[in-house]
Design a protein around this motif. Sequence first.
Motif, PDB file in Angstrom:
ATOM      1  N   GLU A 121      10.395   4.634  11.426  1.00 15.33           N
ATOM      2  CA  GLU A 121       9.326   3.804  10.871  1.00 15.33           C
ATOM      3  C   GLU A 121       8.092   4.644  10.595  1.00 15.33           C
ATOM      4  O   GLU A 121       7.664   5.446  11.422  1.00 15.33           O
ATOM      5  CB  GLU A 121       8.980   2.671  11.824  1.00 15.33           C
ATOM      6  N   ILE A 122       7.542   4.489   9.399  1.00 13.18           N
ATOM      7  CA  ILE A 122       6.234   5.063   9.047  1.00 13.18           C
ATOM      8  C   ILE A 122       5.420   3.928   8.432  1.00 13.18           C
ATOM      9  O   ILE A 122       5.826   3.370   7.406  1.00 13.18           O
ATOM     10  CB  ILE A 122       6.361   6.220   8.037  1.00 13.18           C
ATOM     11  N   LYS A 123       4.324   3.587   9.032  1.00 14.78           N
ATOM     12  CA  LYS A 123       3.509   2.487   8.514  1.00 14.78           C
ATOM     13  C   LYS A 123       2.040   2.864   8.591  1.00 14.78           C
ATOM     14  O   LYS A 123       1.652   3.835   9.252  1.00 14.78           O
ATOM     15  CB  LYS A 123       3.782   1.202   9.291  1.00 14.78           C
ATOM     16  N   GLU A 124       1.231   2.123   7.872  1.00 18.31           N
ATOM     17  CA  GLU A 124      -0.223   2.385   7.871  1.00 18.31           C
ATOM     18  C   GLU A 124      -0.761   2.427   9.301  1.00 18.31           C
ATOM     19  O   GLU A 124      -0.319   1.632  10.150  1.00 18.31           O
ATOM     20  CB  GLU A 124      -0.943   1.282   7.076  1.00 18.31           C
ATOM     21  N   PRO A 125      -1.634   3.350   9.590  1.00 16.73           N
ATOM     22  CA  PRO A 125      -2.336   4.266   8.667  1.00 16.73           C
ATOM     23  C   PRO A 125      -1.624   5.607   8.502  1.00 16.73           C
ATOM     24  O   PRO A 125      -2.196   6.535   7.947  1.00 16.73           O
ATOM     25  CB  PRO A 125      -3.683   4.458   9.358  1.00 16.73           C
ATOM     26  N   TYR A 126      -0.371   5.707   8.989  1.00 11.71           N
ATOM     27  CA  TYR A 126       0.322   6.995   8.958  1.00 11.71           C
ATOM     28  C   TYR A 126       1.103   7.178   7.649  1.00 11.71           C
ATOM     29  O   TYR A 126       1.663   6.233   7.097  1.00 11.71           O
ATOM     30  CB  TYR A 126       1.267   7.106  10.164  1.00 11.71           C
ATOM     31  N   HIS A 127       1.150   8.445   7.187  1.00 11.47           N
ATOM     32  CA  HIS A 127       1.874   8.765   5.965  1.00 11.47           C
ATOM     33  C   HIS A 127       2.793   9.967   6.153  1.00 11.47           C
ATOM     34  O   HIS A 127       3.362  10.481   5.193  1.00 11.47           O
ATOM     35  CB  HIS A 127       0.896   9.055   4.822  1.00 11.47           C
ATOM     36  N   HIS A 128       2.913  10.444   7.380  1.00  7.35           N
ATOM     37  CA  HIS A 128       3.738  11.612   7.641  1.00  7.35           C
ATOM     38  C   HIS A 128       4.592  11.367   8.879  1.00  7.35           C
ATOM     39  O   HIS A 128       4.206  10.600   9.765  1.00  7.35           O
ATOM     40  CB  HIS A 128       2.886  12.870   7.881  1.00  7.35           C
ATOM     41  N   LEU A 129       5.725  12.059   8.923  1.00 10.40           N
ATOM     42  CA  LEU A 129       6.572  12.031  10.113  1.00 10.40           C
ATOM     43  C   LEU A 129       6.837  13.483  10.495  1.00 10.40           C
ATOM     44  O   LEU A 129       7.395  14.246   9.706  1.00 10.40           O
ATOM     45  CB  LEU A 129       7.894  11.319   9.826  1.00 10.40           C
ATOM     46  N   LEU A 130       6.387  13.892  11.670  1.00  9.44           N
ATOM     47  CA  LEU A 130       6.564  15.262  12.138  1.00  9.44           C
ATOM     48  C   LEU A 130       7.658  15.267  13.200  1.00  9.44           C
ATOM     49  O   LEU A 130       7.566  14.528  14.179  1.00  9.44           O
ATOM     50  CB  LEU A 130       5.247  15.797  12.715  1.00  9.44           C
ATOM     51  N   ILE A 131       8.684  16.090  12.995  1.00 10.01           N
ATOM     52  CA  ILE A 131       9.810  16.129  13.937  1.00 10.01           C
ATOM     53  C   ILE A 131       9.898  17.523  14.535  1.00 10.01           C
ATOM     54  O   ILE A 131       9.906  18.527  13.821  1.00 10.01           O
ATOM     55  CB  ILE A 131      11.143  15.819  13.232  1.00 10.01           C
ATOM     56  N   THR A 132       9.996  17.591  15.839  1.00  7.01           N
ATOM     57  CA  THR A 132      10.169  18.878  16.507  1.00  7.01           C
ATOM     58  C   THR A 132      11.213  18.726  17.595  1.00  7.01           C
ATOM     59  O   THR A 132      11.513  17.614  18.043  1.00  7.01           O
ATOM     60  CB  THR A 132       8.837  19.377  17.101  1.00  7.01           C
ATOM     61  N   GLY A 133      11.794  19.837  17.979  1.00  5.03           N
ATOM     62  CA  GLY A 133      12.815  19.763  19.017  1.00  5.03           C
ATOM     63  C   GLY A 133      13.681  21.005  19.011  1.00  5.03           C
ATOM     64  O   GLY A 133      13.527  21.897  18.177  1.00  5.03           O
ATOM     65  N   SER A 134      14.603  21.061  19.952  1.00  8.23           N
ATOM     66  CA  SER A 134      15.471  22.233  20.097  1.00  8.23           C
ATOM     67  C   SER A 134      16.521  22.283  18.988  1.00  8.23           C
ATOM     68  O   SER A 134      16.708  21.322  18.241  1.00  8.23           O
ATOM     69  CB  SER A 134      16.176  22.171  21.457  1.00  8.23           C
ATOM     70  N   ASN A 135      17.198  23.426  18.898  1.00  9.80           N
ATOM     71  CA  ASN A 135      18.289  23.556  17.942  1.00  9.80           C
ATOM     72  C   ASN A 135      19.387  22.546  18.258  1.00  9.80           C
ATOM     73  O   ASN A 135      19.619  22.215  19.428  1.00  9.80           O
ATOM     74  CB  ASN A 135      18.885  24.968  17.989  1.00  9.80           C
ATOM     75  N   THR A 136      20.089  22.095  17.194  1.00 10.83           N
ATOM     76  CA  THR A 136      21.140  21.058  17.275  1.00 10.83           C
ATOM     77  C   THR A 136      20.618  19.783  17.896  1.00 10.83           C
ATOM     78  O   THR A 136      21.357  19.045  18.540  1.00 10.83           O
ATOM     79  CB  THR A 136      22.381  21.552  18.069  1.00 10.83           C
ATOM     80  N   GLY A 137      19.340  19.539  17.714  1.00  6.29           N
ATOM     81  CA  GLY A 137      18.744  18.339  18.292  1.00  6.29           C
ATOM     82  C   GLY A 137      18.719  17.154  17.343  1.00  6.29           C
ATOM     83  O   GLY A 137      18.251  16.077  17.714  1.00  6.29           O
ATOM     84  N   GLY A 138      19.193  17.349  16.116  1.00  7.62           N
ATOM     85  CA  GLY A 138      19.278  16.231  15.178  1.00  7.62           C
ATOM     86  C   GLY A 138      18.134  16.147  14.192  1.00  7.62           C
ATOM     87  O   GLY A 138      17.994  15.130  13.495  1.00  7.62           O
ATOM     88  N   LYS A 139      17.292  17.186  14.105  1.00  5.10           N
ATOM     89  CA  LYS A 139      16.147  17.135  13.190  1.00  5.10           C
ATOM     90  C   LYS A 139      16.603  17.035  11.731  1.00  5.10           C
ATOM     91  O   LYS A 139      16.095  16.217  10.961  1.00  5.10           O
ATOM     92  CB  LYS A 139      15.255  18.366  13.388  1.00  5.10           C
TER      93      LYS A 139
END
Length: 391
Positions: free
Chosen positions: A317-335
Amino acid sequence: MKENYQQLEFDLMKEAVAKYCSFSLGKSYILNETPHFSKLWVDRELTRGKEALQLYEVYRSPAFAGVSDISDTLKIIMKGGVADARSLYAISRFSNAVTSVLSYLKQSELATPEIQDLCYGLNEQCPIVNAIANAILPSYEIKDSASPSLKGIRRSIRDCEANIAKETQTLISRYSGALMENITAIRNNRTCILVKASEKNKIRGFIHGESASGQAVYIEPEILVRLNNTLQSLKSQEEEEVYRILKELSALVKPQCHSYFADLDTMTIVDALFAKATWAYERQGVYADVKENGRLYFKDARHPLIDPDKVVSNTYEIKEPYHHLLITGSNTGGKTVTLKTIGLFTVLTYAGFPILCESAQLPLLDGVYVDIGDQQSIVESLSTFSAHLSK
């Protein structure tokens, strides 16, 4: 980056859905579909898709049996050509499929205005269907009853063949000692008997060649010449009458060719819609809603190209007031899977396809840009980060 949807496996998805189509044009239609970013187009396609899915859930698909690409035949007929029996029968079967779709919609009690409007102009072409059905068998043979002349000619052919068989048996009995085998053979479309080469002068007639060993010759006895001539004449008359019937049927189709082309376009879209509906129903898929100021929301999203027994559903889900989705995590983590799922579902929605989740909503977009994967270049001294940045 725009329209670079290969990284999202968009083509693989189209191939998976196209397998559910009933004929070649439906498959081509799906394989050539691309995202559109016109609200009118997207709203129409998603509404059609939702209606097709509702229909499938209650009534399954309409019967598309017999539907095929008849465009080449129509082009021949439009130019004044004569279609063969198989091609004309295909036109009849196509018309029957149109009738089946119209009957399916007529019997439906669901409100499906977009699909009803799409199919409103379909034509049943009953006179053409009846004329072809009265003349051509499912085996693509012309019926004896297609015309009184053809019926009479074929009766004469059967009588003539019976006379030839009778005379041949008499000859075999009379000259059994001179024959290599007590059978008849067809040479140059004429009935002959197989005579020993050493005995060929005992039987008057025309020689139509020798056996491979040279020990026997194929002779058409004089008594059979007249009957064979009669038979060939009758078969020529049969061919002429069959051609006349096919020409008459082609002339009946010709004024309706433009109508058939329009029906072909409509049936292609309907086939594609129900292929998508079938695919979605079997996988518990849905069509997303696109709203001008909406949010990006995929509830329990499942990537369609991952084994259903292994795929893990996630809600995004991305909804106001947000316009970005930042994903971080380990390798093979599903990013990457997350990025591809969100990107693929967005592209599929804007191309009029269903997606695999409980419910979905997207904002109105004017494009989708994709940059996934390691694009670093040793030659150009680009790091992974700088390669992405450059792109």
